[in-house]
Design an enzyme around this catalytic site. Sequence first.
Site, PDB file in Angstrom:
ATOM      1  N   ASP A 148       0.854  -1.193   0.000  1.00  0.00           N
ATOM      2  CA  ASP A 148       0.000   0.000   0.000  1.00  0.00           C
ATOM      3  C   ASP A 148       0.892   1.246   0.000  1.00  0.00           C
ATOM      4  OD1 ASP A 148      -2.246   1.943   1.090  1.00  0.00           O
ATOM      5  OD2 ASP A 148      -3.293   0.067   0.665  1.00  0.00           O
ATOM      6  N   ASP A 149       0.425   2.310   0.559  1.00  0.00           N
ATOM      7  CA  ASP A 149       1.114   3.606   0.524  1.00  0.00           C
ATOM      8  C   ASP A 149       2.517   3.507   1.151  1.00  0.00           C
ATOM      9  OD1 ASP A 149       1.425   6.282   0.079  1.00  0.00           O
ATOM     10  OD2 ASP A 149      -0.412   6.874   1.113  1.00  0.00           O
ATOM     11  N   ASP A 157      -5.947   5.255  -5.347  1.00  0.00           N
ATOM     12  CA  ASP A 157      -6.650   6.013  -4.303  1.00  0.00           C
ATOM     13  C   ASP A 157      -7.185   7.347  -4.822  1.00  0.00           C
ATOM     14  OD1 ASP A 157      -7.533   6.492  -1.685  1.00  0.00           O
ATOM     15  OD2 ASP A 157      -5.679   5.778  -0.785  1.00  0.00           O
ATOM     16  N   LYS A 162      -3.769  -0.653  -6.712  1.00  0.00           N
ATOM     17  CA  LYS A 162      -4.796   0.007  -5.893  1.00  0.00           C
ATOM     18  C   LYS A 162      -4.646   1.504  -6.145  1.00  0.00           C
ATOM     19  CE  LYS A 162      -6.055   0.989  -1.088  1.00  0.00           C
ATOM     20  NZ  LYS A 162      -5.918   0.565   0.312  1.00  0.00           N
ATOM     21  N   ASP A 181     -12.377   4.437   5.229  1.00  0.00           N
ATOM     22  CA  ASP A 181     -11.494   3.337   5.653  1.00  0.00           C
ATOM     23  C   ASP A 181     -12.064   2.550   6.832  1.00  0.00           C
ATOM     24  OD1 ASP A 181      -9.888   4.414   3.770  1.00  0.00           O
ATOM     25  OD2 ASP A 181      -8.192   4.817   5.109  1.00  0.00           O
ATOM     26  N   ARG A 208     -13.679   0.510  -4.099  1.00  0.00           N
ATOM     27  CA  ARG A 208     -14.004   0.754  -2.696  1.00  0.00           C
ATOM     28  C   ARG A 208     -15.299   1.545  -2.632  1.00  0.00           C
ATOM     29  NH1 ARG A 208      -9.872   1.503   1.045  1.00  0.00           N
ATOM     30  NH2 ARG A 208     -11.287   2.904   2.134  1.00  0.00           N
TER      31      ARG A 208
HETATM   32  C1  GLA Z   1      -6.578   5.855   1.985  1.00  0.00           C
HETATM   33  C2  GLA Z   1      -7.120   4.490   1.621  1.00  0.00           C
HETATM   34  C3  GLA Z   1      -6.533   3.462   2.554  1.00  0.00           C
HETATM   35  C4  GLA Z   1      -5.008   3.479   2.478  1.00  0.00           C
HETATM   36  C5  GLA Z   1      -4.502   4.870   2.774  1.00  0.00           C
HETATM   37  C6  GLA Z   1      -3.008   5.002   2.490  1.00  0.00           C
HETATM   38  O1  GLA Z   1      -7.015   6.272   3.238  1.00  0.00           O
HETATM   39  O2  GLA Z   1      -8.511   4.483   1.671  1.00  0.00           O
HETATM   40  O3  GLA Z   1      -7.014   2.160   2.253  1.00  0.00           O
HETATM   41  O4  GLA Z   1      -4.622   3.071   1.198  1.00  0.00           O
HETATM   42  O5  GLA Z   1      -5.160   5.839   1.972  1.00  0.00           O
HETATM   43  O6  GLA Z   1      -2.528   6.282   2.731  1.00  0.00           O
END
Ligand code: GLA
Length: 507
Positions: A141-142, A220, A218, A280, A276
Amino acid sequence: MWDGQELSPAVSNSACAVFQNFNVRRSTPNLTATAESSLTVPVHRSSVADGEHRRGKYLDMPAPVWHSNWSSMLFLSVILCLANFWLASAANNGLARTPPLGWNSWNRFACDISEETILSAAKSLVTTGLKDVGYEYVVIDDCWHADTRDPETNAPLWNPVTFPSGIDNLSDQIHSLGLKFGIYSSAGIHTCANRFGSLGYEDIDAKTYASWGVDYLKYDNCWNEGLSGNTTISYKRYEKMAHALNATGRPILYAMCNWGEDQSWTWAGELANSWRMSGDIADLFTGYDPGCPCTSLENCTQFGYRCAVTRILDWAADIAPYSGPGGWGDLDMLEVGNGNMTKDEYITHFSMWALVKSPLMLGNDLANMTAQTLDIISNKAIISINQDPLGVAASRVAQMPLEEGDVQVWVGPLADEATVVAIVNTSPANVTVTLPWSEILPPQLLALERVVRIFDLWQRVDDKRWGQELGPFTSLLSEAKLRPHETKVYRLEPQSTQDFAEFTVQS
Ligand code: GLA
């Protein structure tokens, strides 16, 4: 996915069932058994009937409508199948015919990641047997990013301190384990954790990801420069990356993460393999948290974080029918094993994500998990509901409010004329539920009467069977007892032809 006789995949043409009443008796520590009350539950029509505003500009798909008879159901299921075809053909990459299964670093590690964290998770998928039950994508992820892009080419660069061997090398190692590799970016100038984003750099980023062997992106929604607020604007922003990924010629699963902004569930299926649909998730079962302020999906503008499992499930109930082979509503990564919920709560979370056909992306520390966590996330019978080839999300057909929660009934069609039924107790009370099958099962299954087999998917028997088989089929599921926050999942299926023959001889 596995070939045990009892677990062979199954095709049903039923869409969902209307449920008119069931009985719930509850007993809390303050109530004796005699204080139990018997209640009638009205059919839950929810907001699925107010369809006009759900139509995507780009997808002239009829909104889901609640019908009360089976011919209407059949009509609805045909419409949904067509919709699924349009959705799937629009993403145009042939991927995600069933919801993606894998692991993502964010829920457990956030920005505290390195190549060891990711590789260790990948290796754990193999050593724990999770790969064998279907989990395949390993997604960073990030926060994998260097401080800046390459100043000459503008290509994205990885953080040389946390990923010293290189992300291309990490990807090779993950592939050599027989797994697939995923990465993260944002359709904005920065990611949500303030690393560089991909807005304006879609082509170079997609090409670079492809050269690193990326199989999953993914994507965002942070720092989007105001390029949201209506369907067209959001659609065009996400479409750029869809085109860029397709242009690489590498099959890259496109996981949109715009949290449901601009009703993305109505149009994301044209572009992406998953979308999504909420702010979160947090490791919270229920309740309201100001960090997740919206009360409905429809008008939500502050998607937030710290969204509880039951809130996300409530939202998903309205839009689950938009999912289908090639494109799936994503209820967010799993929290199972992160420590803040009870076993029953994690079972409910895992079961319901599986029933509504959300991607199942594990979000815990795979290298340090308990036997209980592993047991939950490797329940093959539940995973097979999620991966069922028919690809129709279960619908919530009844909801009876109780103090601090409710009892819900969800029903979904499966392949081979099987049906899944879940009873969910979101309340803090013990409840006893009696369910007349006639109210919820498709007529073709009911017509078989005593030759329907019923399996309780959380009463594990062994690896080869769905779960404990309940006694002979009767008109009622009688007095199922659910603990606080517990979910029971039943699979109902016709006997095999051979079993049927034996049955008729015996009778
Ligand atoms: C957003 C996404 C999360 C995650 C964070 C990473 O909040 O919805 O799932 O990927 O960014 O910074």
